[in-house]
Design an enzyme around this catalytic site. Structure first.
Site, PDB file in Angstrom:
ATOM      1  N   TYR A  53      51.521  24.445  31.723  1.00 16.33           N
ATOM      2  CA  TYR A  53      51.592  25.451  32.228  1.00 16.33           C
ATOM      3  C   TYR A  53      52.049  24.520  33.731  1.00 16.33           C
ATOM      4  O   TYR A  53      52.948  23.384  33.856  1.00 16.33           O
ATOM      5  CB  TYR A  53      49.637  25.532  33.077  1.00 16.33           C
ATOM      6  CG  TYR A  53      49.179  26.226  31.941  1.00 16.33           C
ATOM      7  CD1 TYR A  53      49.878  27.186  30.895  1.00 16.33           C
ATOM      8  CD2 TYR A  53      47.937  26.266  32.193  1.00 16.33           C
ATOM      9  CE1 TYR A  53      48.815  27.764  29.855  1.00 16.33           C
ATOM     10  CE2 TYR A  53      47.083  26.829  31.505  1.00 16.33           C
ATOM     11  CZ  TYR A  53      47.729  27.943  30.290  1.00 16.33           C
ATOM     12  OH  TYR A  53      46.674  28.225  29.049  1.00 16.33           O
ATOM     13  N   SER A 234      42.714  35.392  28.514  1.00 19.82           N
ATOM     14  CA  SER A 234      43.149  36.898  29.304  1.00 19.82           C
ATOM     15  C   SER A 234      42.214  37.911  29.119  1.00 19.82           C
ATOM     16  O   SER A 234      42.497  39.064  28.234  1.00 19.82           O
ATOM     17  CB  SER A 234      44.451  37.060  27.829  1.00 19.82           C
ATOM     18  OG  SER A 234      45.479  38.449  28.488  1.00 19.82           O
ATOM     19  N   LEU A 236      40.776  40.253  31.206  1.00 17.86           N
ATOM     20  CA  LEU A 236      42.100  41.332  32.046  1.00 17.86           C
ATOM     21  C   LEU A 236      42.950  41.434  31.465  1.00 17.86           C
ATOM     22  O   LEU A 236      43.740  42.900  32.266  1.00 17.86           O
ATOM     23  CB  LEU A 236      42.078  41.248  33.388  1.00 17.86           C
ATOM     24  CG  LEU A 236      40.677  40.957  33.975  1.00 17.86           C
ATOM     25  CD1 LEU A 236      40.973  40.303  35.704  1.00 17.86           C
ATOM     26  CD2 LEU A 236      39.562  42.080  34.083  1.00 17.86           C
ATOM     27  N   GLY A 239      45.919  41.829  34.111  1.00 22.33           N
ATOM     28  CA  GLY A 239      45.885  42.322  34.968  1.00 22.33           C
ATOM     29  C   GLY A 239      45.287  43.911  34.711  1.00 22.33           C
ATOM     30  O   GLY A 239      45.202  44.921  35.543  1.00 22.33           O
ATOM     31  N   LEU A 241      43.871  45.262  32.705  1.00 20.37           N
ATOM     32  CA  LEU A 241      42.340  45.834  33.344  1.00 20.37           C
ATOM     33  C   LEU A 241      42.258  46.497  34.599  1.00 20.37           C
ATOM     34  O   LEU A 241      40.670  46.519  34.503  1.00 20.37           O
ATOM     35  CB  LEU A 241      41.499  45.531  31.900  1.00 20.37           C
ATOM     36  CG  LEU A 241      42.149  45.700  30.748  1.00 20.37           C
ATOM     37  CD1 LEU A 241      41.494  45.077  29.666  1.00 20.37           C
ATOM     38  CD2 LEU A 241      41.088  47.088  29.709  1.00 20.37           C
ATOM     39  N   LYS A 244      45.121  47.880  38.839  1.00 22.50           N
ATOM     40  CA  LYS A 244      46.765  47.719  39.334  1.00 22.50           C
ATOM     41  C   LYS A 244      47.621  48.604  39.200  1.00 22.50           C
ATOM     42  O   LYS A 244      48.694  49.297  39.997  1.00 22.50           O
ATOM     43  CB  LYS A 244      46.182  46.747  40.598  1.00 22.50           C
ATOM     44  CG  LYS A 244      46.607  45.759  39.341  1.00 22.50           C
ATOM     45  CD  LYS A 244      46.790  44.227  39.489  1.00 22.50           C
ATOM     46  CE  LYS A 244      47.098  43.412  38.858  1.00 22.50           C
ATOM     47  NZ  LYS A 244      47.227  41.405  39.803  1.00 22.50           N
TER      48      LYS A 244
END
Length: 346
Positions: A53, A234, A236, A239, A241, A244
């Site tokens: 990361y 993960s 979402l 993102g 879900l 946006k």
């Protein structure tokens, strides 16, 4: 905050885990520190990192996330307040910059990886050390068709487990876990542990969200029977879900807009399924992202839900999902959408 037992250990981890993979690229060191402060203040005692990361990993950035965590420990103290997890990478030709590209799960590489992580994290031990993905070829990261070859699996699992056991015995690791692994991999390692080869796996970190419920097909049963719960990543779907991207409010710095290589949650089926879940949430006056997180939070096989954020506002909203209970009508509607769009993003 709700706390759940990590495997068969004496550790109790928060039901929300702080994901860190944006720190060092999408988030600065100061922003990472602010997220850790906020999470700890809200009762989150479980943080998840990885040697590679931030994501997407590059030679210039890998290790930055762990370094940011380490600088937080150096400036704040509080190591004893945090259950810290990190991960060791597996073989991948894209990551030749990591240990010269020799990413096998053998004694030498596991020790080298862990020692480097401990140095960056500024700690003498990690509470949970996870194999980020198997050395053997498996159905992960969107791959559907199985084309593995046992003759090419690499380091024998018994050797890997024994090497991890040595690091546990030295006090550098408290417990071990898997990530992006399969029912066979988890059960085989549990079998080896039962035979005295090494320590027992306590968790498995795999993707799980409304667009990918494949964990339920076989691994959920293993998780419950073997006390080896899911650390859901993960939740979402990067993102998607939250609604946006459908609304056009994501902006150019949002992950799926900024990084074109992330295609796991792209495509017509993904967009249609996500739109259906977002519409369902709004029909029931729910925030779409919080509904998606609440669904994950309520799974019986879940140990902790790993949430990441690029702002404190997003983080607070994600944590607040723990207070949401989905009524039976919402659950039934979610399952109906799942039957129509089954595993659009494996």
């Amino acid at each position: 905050m709700e706390y759940r037992r990590l495997g068969r250990t004496d550790l109790r981890v928060s039901a929300i885990c702080l994901g860190t993979m944006t720190w060092g690229q999408q988030n600065s060191e100061a922003e990472g520190h602010a997220q850790m402060d906020h999470a700890l203040d809200r009762g989150i005692n479980f943080w998840d990192a990885a040697e590679m990361y931030p994501v997407p990993p590059t030679e210039a950035t890998y290790g930055r996330t762990e370094t940011i965590i380490g600088s937080w420990f150096a400036s704040r103290g509080g190591r004893d307040k945090v259950i810290l997890a990190t991960k060791v990478a597996g073989p991948d030709p894209r990551f030749s910059f990591l240990r010269g590209g020799n990413l096998r799960h053998d004694r030498a590489n596991l020790r080298a990886a862990l020692d480097s992580s401990l140095k960056r994290l500024k700690t003498d031990y990690v509470d949970l050390y996870q194999l980020h993905w198997p050395e053997r070829r498996v159905n992960s990261f969107g791959r559907l068709a199985y084309d593995g070859d046992p003759a090419k699996d690499g380091t024998p699992l018994a050797e890997t487990l024994a090497a991890l056991g040595e690091l546990v015995a030295e006090g550098k690791i408290r417990h071990i876990g898997l990530s992006n692994d399969t029912p066979w991999g988890l059960m085989r390692l549990l079998q080896l542990a039962d035979a005295g080869v090494g320590p027992r796996i306590v968790s498995i970190q795999n993707p799980y969200n409304l667009l990918n419920r494949s964990f339920e097909m076989a691994l959920a049963e293993v998780a419950l029977h073997e006390d080896c719960g899911l650390l859901a990543y993960s939740p979402l779907a990067m993102g998607l879900l939250t609604g946006k991207y459908q609304d056009g409010t994501a902006g150019p710095n949002a992950r799926l807009n900024r990084f074109s290589q992330f295609v796991r949650y792209s495509g017509d089926h993904a967009a249609a399924a996500a739109a259906a879940y977002v519409a369902l949430a709004r029909e029931h006056a729910l925030d779409p992202g919080q509904m998606a997180l609440a669904f994950v939070n309520l799974r019986t096989f879940l140990t902790s839900n790993i949430v990441g954020a690029t702002s404190l506002e997003q983080l607070a909203q994600n944590i607040a999902s723990l207070a949401i209970t989905l009524d039976p009508a919402v659950i039934a509607a979610i399952d109906a959408i799942h039957r129509r769009y089954t595993y659009p993003c494996p």
